[in-house]
Design an enzyme around this catalytic site. Structure first.
Site, PDB file in Angstrom:
ATOM      1  CE1 TYR A 191      47.030 -28.488 -35.439  1.00  0.00           C
ATOM      2  CE2 TYR A 191      45.876 -30.489 -34.814  1.00  0.00           C
ATOM      3  CZ  TYR A 191      46.737 -29.450 -34.489  1.00  0.00           C
ATOM      4  OH  TYR A 191      47.303 -29.382 -33.243  1.00  0.00           O
ATOM      5  CB  VAL A 218      64.041 -19.374 -22.262  1.00  0.00           C
ATOM      6  CG1 VAL A 218      63.049 -20.034 -23.226  1.00  0.00           C
ATOM      7  CG2 VAL A 218      64.340 -20.315 -21.107  1.00  0.00           C
TER       8      VAL A 218
HETATM    9  N1  LIG Z   1      45.852 -27.172 -27.218  1.00  0.00           N
HETATM   10  C1  LIG Z   1      45.729 -28.445 -27.568  1.00  0.00           C
HETATM   11  O1  LIG Z   1      44.779 -29.146 -27.187  1.00  0.00           O
HETATM   12  C2  LIG Z   1      46.769 -29.090 -28.457  1.00  0.00           C
HETATM   13  C3  LIG Z   1      46.630 -30.451 -28.761  1.00  0.00           C
HETATM   14  C4  LIG Z   1      47.570 -31.052 -29.594  1.00  0.00           C
HETATM   15  C5  LIG Z   1      48.637 -30.293 -30.072  1.00  0.00           C
HETATM   16  N2  LIG Z   1      48.749 -28.975 -29.760  1.00  0.00           N
HETATM   17  C6  LIG Z   1      49.880 -28.218 -30.322  1.00  0.00           C
HETATM   18  O2  LIG Z   1      50.479 -27.447 -29.313  1.00  0.00           O
HETATM   19  C7  LIG Z   1      51.165 -26.336 -29.886  1.00  0.00           C
HETATM   20  C8  LIG Z   1      50.910 -25.089 -29.053  1.00  0.00           C
HETATM   21  O3  LIG Z   1      49.542 -24.756 -29.168  1.00  0.00           O
HETATM   22  P1  LIG Z   1      48.683 -24.115 -27.987  1.00  0.00           P
HETATM   23  O4  LIG Z   1      47.612 -25.092 -27.695  1.00  0.00           O
HETATM   24  O5  LIG Z   1      49.530 -23.600 -26.889  1.00  0.00           O
HETATM   25  O6  LIG Z   1      47.999 -22.910 -28.821  1.00  0.00           O
HETATM   26  P2  LIG Z   1      48.015 -21.329 -28.652  1.00  0.00           P
HETATM   27  O7  LIG Z   1      47.666 -20.939 -27.271  1.00  0.00           O
HETATM   28  O8  LIG Z   1      47.178 -20.810 -29.771  1.00  0.00           O
HETATM   29  O9  LIG Z   1      49.549 -20.946 -28.919  1.00  0.00           O
HETATM   30  C9  LIG Z   1      50.085 -21.078 -30.200  1.00  0.00           C
HETATM   31  C10 LIG Z   1      51.350 -20.280 -30.314  1.00  0.00           C
HETATM   32  O10 LIG Z   1      51.830 -20.385 -31.666  1.00  0.00           O
HETATM   33  C11 LIG Z   1      52.046 -19.068 -32.151  1.00  0.00           C
HETATM   34  N3  LIG Z   1      51.883 -18.980 -33.596  1.00  0.00           N
HETATM   35  C12 LIG Z   1      50.800 -19.257 -34.347  1.00  0.00           C
HETATM   36  N4  LIG Z   1      51.028 -18.966 -35.636  1.00  0.00           N
HETATM   37  C13 LIG Z   1      52.297 -18.486 -35.696  1.00  0.00           C
HETATM   38  C14 LIG Z   1      53.116 -17.999 -36.730  1.00  0.00           C
HETATM   39  N5  LIG Z   1      52.662 -17.869 -37.998  1.00  0.00           N
HETATM   40  N6  LIG Z   1      54.369 -17.622 -36.449  1.00  0.00           N
HETATM   41  C15 LIG Z   1      54.840 -17.677 -35.173  1.00  0.00           C
HETATM   42  N7  LIG Z   1      54.110 -18.111 -34.137  1.00  0.00           N
HETATM   43  C16 LIG Z   1      52.848 -18.496 -34.397  1.00  0.00           C
HETATM   44  C17 LIG Z   1      51.032 -18.202 -31.448  1.00  0.00           C
HETATM   45  O11 LIG Z   1      51.420 -16.850 -31.561  1.00  0.00           O
HETATM   46  P3  LIG Z   1      50.334 -15.652 -31.414  1.00  0.00           P
HETATM   47  O12 LIG Z   1      49.980 -15.587 -29.977  1.00  0.00           O
HETATM   48  O13 LIG Z   1      51.057 -14.459 -31.934  1.00  0.00           O
HETATM   49  O14 LIG Z   1      49.155 -16.053 -32.277  1.00  0.00           O
HETATM   50  C18 LIG Z   1      51.139 -18.775 -30.052  1.00  0.00           C
HETATM   51  O15 LIG Z   1      52.274 -18.253 -29.412  1.00  0.00           O
HETATM   52  C19 LIG Z   1      50.678 -26.251 -31.338  1.00  0.00           C
HETATM   53  O16 LIG Z   1      51.696 -26.727 -32.190  1.00  0.00           O
HETATM   54  C20 LIG Z   1      49.483 -27.197 -31.375  1.00  0.00           C
HETATM   55  O17 LIG Z   1      49.301 -27.794 -32.640  1.00  0.00           O
HETATM   56  C21 LIG Z   1      47.851 -28.354 -28.953  1.00  0.00           C
END
Ligand SMILES: NC(=O)c1ccc[n+]([C@@H]2O[C@H](COP(=O)([O-])OP(=O)(O)OC[C@H]3O[C@@H](n4cnc5c(N)ncnc54)[C@H](OP(=O)(O)O)[C@@H]3O)[C@@H](O)[C@H]2O)c1
Length: 315
Positions: free
Chosen positions: A188, A42
């Site tokens: 968003y 991975v």
């Molecule tokens: N959590 C929810 O309820 C939810 C609901 C619907 C959809 N989603 C989707 O799920 C996905 C994962 O989100 P999550 O909830 O796990 O959020 P998270 O904990 O904030 O993780 C987001 C990840 O994306 C990375 N990231 C952000 N900006 C970036 C950039 N410019 N370049 C490279 N990496 C970047 C972050 O890196 P860093 O750690 O370096 O910031 C982190 O590894 C997202 O696409 C989000 O839209 C989440």
């Protein structure tokens, strides 16, 4: 009834190679862990080297002593088309195949800001993954032609994509993509719509190339307690205090990762022929609204052409 599916249903992935963007925290972290647990090599594509290496050490600790995981790191910043293209090129220098691509990284509800390419930073949820995926397409197609291949591209969208329908999506210009006058949640929603449009277009591309065994899907993970609240906390500081009480009401990252793990690995995707499907947790086929269905393909083509033009200029 919501069906149950858990990580014990993931098939053996020995010999397969996967990419997870943003795998250093949140649902991406769990996705890296479970794919590695099942034997895949991975690649964690992340923007901050120190956060990535800390996460990889933690993952190794969690998987030992049962598994000596193969987890690699490549630098990748969604905000820069060149960085995303270079990450794909670096991956292709190192590997001969790509079985699973999980486009997971993202931000939500950040205040309006332009990134280094002049693209609004939430819109980069879509454009960055375009640059990565399109650069990797030749390798994905080569992998699909290998014996016993099960190529999957999973775009992590959100039920929030529906907020895009309160705007007038226009992907014929960078101003249309950036949507300065929309609210941050509408932006968003637009970015999560582009994740689905990319899914449709990549699936079409596979089919037009005569590839019937490669699947591209988008998913909604549920509402999950992760660091995604960093954006809303910037836009609405009061929310930072209120959200401290919220995690108990939300899914855990382990639960939230199931949707993308199902799309990336479950044999049911092929059995049910879930091409360009949009899935809710876990493995539930969800109908798309008319914007995301994009029957005549115009929105998807506009998004594709705009990203290609931006890449010509910036990457
Ligand atoms: N959590 C929810 O309820 C939810 C609901 C619907 C959809 N989603 C989707 O799920 C996905 C994962 O989100 P999550 O909830 O796990 O959020 P998270 O904990 O904030 O993780 C987001 C990840 O994306 C990375 N990231 C952000 N900006 C970036 C950039 N410019 N370049 C490279 N990496 C970047 C972050 O890196 P860093 O750690 O370096 O910031 C982190 O590894 C997202 O696409 C989000 O839209 C989440």
């Amino acid at each position: 009834m919501v069906r149950t599916w858990d990580v014990s249903s993931i098939p053996d992935l020995t010999g397969r190679v996967a990419i997870v963007t943003g795998g250093n925290t949140g649902i991406g972290y769990i996705t890296v862990r479970e794919l590695a647990w099942k034997g895949a090599r991975v690649y964690m594509l992340s923007r901050t080297e120190a956060r990535a290496f800390t996460a990889i050490e933690k993952l190794k600790g969690e998987l030992a002593p049962d598994v000596q995981p193969e987890i690699e790191y490549i630098n990748f910043d969604l905000l820069s088309l060149r960085s995303c293209k270079q990450a794909a090129e670096e991956f292709m220098r190192r590997e001969q195949r790509l079985d699973i691509l999980v486009n997971n990284a993202g931000i939500m509800a950040t205040p309006y800001e332009l990134g280094p390419d002049g693209i609004e930073i939430q819109a980069c949820n879509g454009t960055g993954h375009f640059a990565l995926t399109v650069t990797l397409l030749p390798l994905l197609k080569e992998t699909a032609a290998m014996p016993d291949s099960h190529v999957r591209v999973v775009n992590v969208s959100s039920s929030g994509y529906a907020m895009a329908s309160t705007t007038k999506p226009d992907f014929t210009s960078i101003e249309g993509l950036n949507q300065k006058t929309c609210s941050t949640m509408q932006r968003y929603g637009l970015s999560k719509l582009t994740n689905i449009l990319l899914t449709n277009e990549v699936q079409k591309h596979f089919i037009e190339s005569g590839i019937t065994n490669a699947y591209c899907l988008s998913i909604h993970p549920g509402i999950v307690a992760t660091e995604l609240t960093r954006g809303p906390s910037q836009s609405w500081p009061l929310l930072a205090t209120l959200s401290k009480a919220a995690p108990r009401l939300l899914k855990t990252p382990e639960q939230g990762a199931l949707s993308q793990l199902y799309a990336a690995t479950s044999p049911e995707v092929e059995e049910k022929d879930l091409k360009a499907a949009f899935l809710f947790p876990v493995g539930q086929l969800k109908s798309k609204n008319s914007l995301a269905e994009d029957k005549d393909g115009k929105l998807g083509r506009d998004f594709w052409s705009l990203c290609e033009a931006l890449m010509q200029e910036k990457a």
